[in-house]
Design an enzyme around this catalytic site. Structure first.
Site, short mmCIF file in Angstrom:
data_model
loop_
_atom_site.label_atom_id
_atom_site.label_comp_id
_atom_site.label_asym_id
_atom_site.label_seq_id
_atom_site.Cartn_x
_atom_site.Cartn_y
_atom_site.Cartn_z
N ARG A 1 -20.44 -2.87 9.99
CA ARG A 1 -19.25 -3.74 10.15
C ARG A 1 -18.28 -3.08 11.12
O ARG A 1 -17.72 -3.72 12.00
CB ARG A 1 -18.57 -4.00 8.80
CG ARG A 1 -17.21 -4.69 8.95
CD ARG A 1 -16.67 -5.37 7.69
NE ARG A 1 -16.98 -4.71 6.45
CZ ARG A 1 -16.43 -3.55 6.03
NH1 ARG A 1 -15.52 -2.94 6.77
NH2 ARG A 1 -16.80 -3.01 4.88
N TYR B 1 -9.28 -27.00 21.60
CA TYR B 1 -10.46 -27.30 20.79
C TYR B 1 -10.00 -27.74 19.38
O TYR B 1 -9.08 -27.14 18.81
CB TYR B 1 -11.31 -26.03 20.71
CG TYR B 1 -12.53 -26.15 19.84
CD1 TYR B 1 -13.61 -26.93 20.25
CD2 TYR B 1 -12.59 -25.50 18.62
CE1 TYR B 1 -14.72 -27.05 19.45
CE2 TYR B 1 -13.72 -25.61 17.82
CZ TYR B 1 -14.77 -26.39 18.23
OH TYR B 1 -15.87 -26.52 17.44
N ASP C 1 -8.18 -19.00 26.08
CA ASP C 1 -9.53 -19.40 25.69
C ASP C 1 -10.27 -19.76 26.98
O ASP C 1 -9.97 -20.76 27.62
CB ASP C 1 -9.47 -20.59 24.73
CG ASP C 1 -10.84 -21.01 24.21
OD1 ASP C 1 -11.84 -20.80 24.93
OD2 ASP C 1 -10.91 -21.60 23.12
N LYS D 1 -21.25 -21.29 23.65
CA LYS D 1 -21.35 -22.25 24.73
C LYS D 1 -22.04 -21.61 25.94
O LYS D 1 -23.17 -21.18 25.83
CB LYS D 1 -19.95 -22.81 25.05
CG LYS D 1 -19.12 -23.15 23.79
CD LYS D 1 -19.69 -24.29 22.96
CE LYS D 1 -19.09 -24.42 21.57
NZ LYS D 1 -17.65 -24.59 21.52
C1 LIG Z 1 -16.63 -24.39 20.47
C2 LIG Z 1 -15.31 -23.92 20.88
C3 LIG Z 1 -14.56 -23.07 20.06
C4 LIG Z 1 -15.04 -22.64 18.68
O1 LIG Z 1 -16.13 -21.79 18.77
P1 LIG Z 1 -17.32 -21.71 17.68
O2 LIG Z 1 -18.27 -20.76 18.31
O3 LIG Z 1 -17.87 -23.09 17.52
O4 LIG Z 1 -16.71 -21.22 16.42
C5 LIG Z 1 -13.34 -22.61 20.55
N1 LIG Z 1 -12.87 -22.98 21.76
C6 LIG Z 1 -13.57 -23.81 22.56
C7 LIG Z 1 -12.99 -24.18 23.89
C8 LIG Z 1 -14.79 -24.31 22.15
O5 LIG Z 1 -15.46 -25.15 22.96
#
Ligand SMILES: *Cc1c(COP(=O)(O)O)cnc(C)c1O
Length: 377
Positions: A46, A98, A170, A195
């Site tokens: 961890r 998101y 982000d 993604k």
């Molecule tokens: C999918 C997404 C998230 C969340 O991420 P997860 O891996 O699904 O928990 C956060 N920000 C953006 C822009 C996303 O497309």
């Protein structure tokens, strides 16, 4: 090192013990200590795992920061970053973030006394107008999802710095291949690595990079205390994905440009949202702060019924949440990714029932365009 080289040679390469050209998957939870408290840098997975560490070093290099962190999902990463704040602190956030980010702020972290205000950060005046005495963080998503709005990172950071705020970006849609927010002055950059970074629809993960030793220490303390870490198998899959990030992003974009050209030529389609279009309201800023416009495009077919008809006819666009993978995906944000946002709020944001979002994959562009053409007919 140029960007494509760094994707292959950044971070930690190979394994000095065996000569293996890839970092092995250290499927291990604990490590032998020579004496109590004396070890080779790893004591419990961890706290730190060699495979995860290699990934964390790689994303640190790619974003140009001080330290990287890998989490079990993008949401775990976002939650850990917001936990840098204290109860009573206030965050200013991009309004069409998101859906899960909106949900964790407005339904979970609010219960721990963290207050948030959502504004259109592509207009800097909205940031200034939302400042409160307890504002501690500016959280940007750019480009946004699904309307592809762009915030000027450099200008927003200047404003945030004047008020002593941390700026978080982000960077999921652009990836460090197209955009490096720390270079523009942001303090923290994060990703849903599920993604583009993973890129193959086979792993859920989150990554964070911070720009100072102090933030690195604080975030490592939170990561180790709350425990939302990424496992070694998934860390390895992300490193494999990152090796091809450059060629994938180039190809996603060239396919997307052709599709955008096709879509803008159809009179029955309403708005087409793509930052690479000169008609996009933030096109100049996108050009200034990013090396590419990405592989996401949204467009309005007019109604829920028309959207459903299109979805039922497409062959190569899979109806699914998520984005950024080799296969093309299509979604209806109002009923999928953004369903957790209340209907009246969606209407305010312009996320209409006829809005469809596509994540353009790596199939042949001609097949994709032909598929869209028959679906739209
Ligand atoms: C999918 C997404 C998230 C969340 O991420 P997860 O891996 O699904 O928990 C956060 N920000 C953006 C822009 C996303 O497309």
């Amino acid at each position: 090192m140029k960007r494509k080289t760094k994707l292959i040679h950044g971070g930690i390469s190979g394994d000095p013990h065996t000569g293996a050209v890839n970092v092995p998957i250290y499927q291990v939870s604990t490590y032998k200590q020579e004496e109590a408290g004396v070890h080779k840098g790893f004591e419990y997975s961890r706290t730190g795992n060699p495979t995860r560490h290699a990934l964390e070093e790689l994303i640190k290099d790619l974003e140009g920061g001080e330290a990287g962190f890998a989490f079990g999902s993008g949401m775990a990463a976002i939650t850990a970053v917001v936990m840098l704040l204290d109860s009573g602190d206030h965050v200013i956030m991009t309004d069409d973030v998101y859906g899960g980010t909106f949900r964790v702020m407005s339904k979970v972290l609010n219960r721990f006394g963290i207050e948030s205000t959502f504004v259109d950060t592509s207009n800097l005046d909205n940031i200034t107008a939302s400042m409160k005495p307890n504002t501690k963080m500016l959280y940007l998503e750019t480009p946004t999802n699904p309307l592809l709005k762009i915030t000027d990172i450099e200008a927003a950071v200047l404003e945030a710095k004047q008020h002593g705020l941390l700026t978080v970006v982000d960077n999921t849609f652009s990836t460090p291949y197209w955009q490096t927010p720390l270079v523009q002055g942001a303090d923290i950059v994060l990703h849903s690595a599920t993604k583009y970074i993973g890129g193959h629809s086979d792993v859920v993960a989150g990554l964070v990079v911070v720009n100072s030793n102090k933030l690195a220490e604080d975030l490592h303390f939170i990561q180790n205390s709350t425990g939302g870490v990424l496992g070694p198998q998934d860390s390895w899959l992300l490193m494999r994905g990152i090796k091809t990030l450059g060629i994938r992003m180039e190809e996603h974009e060239s396919n997307t440009k052709r599709i955008v050209e096709f879509l803008t030529g159809i009179s029955a389609i309403g708005n087409v949202f793509y930052p690479g279009l000169e008609s996009h309201p933030n096109h100049e800023i996108a050009k200034k702060q990013s090396r590419g416009f990405g592989g996401m495009v949204s467009f309005d077919v007019g109604s829920r019924e028309k959207a459903d008809k299109l979805l039922s006819r497409l062959k190569y666009f899979t109806l699914a949440e998520s984005l950024g993978a080799v296969e093309s995906l299509i979604s209806v944000p109002a009923r999928m990714t953004h369903a957790s946002i209340p209907a009246e709020r969606r209407a305010e944001l312009g996320i209409t029932d006829g809005l469809v979002r596509i994540s353009v994959g790596l199939e042949d562009a001609e097949d994709l365009i032909e598929d869209l053409a028959q679906g739209l007919r």
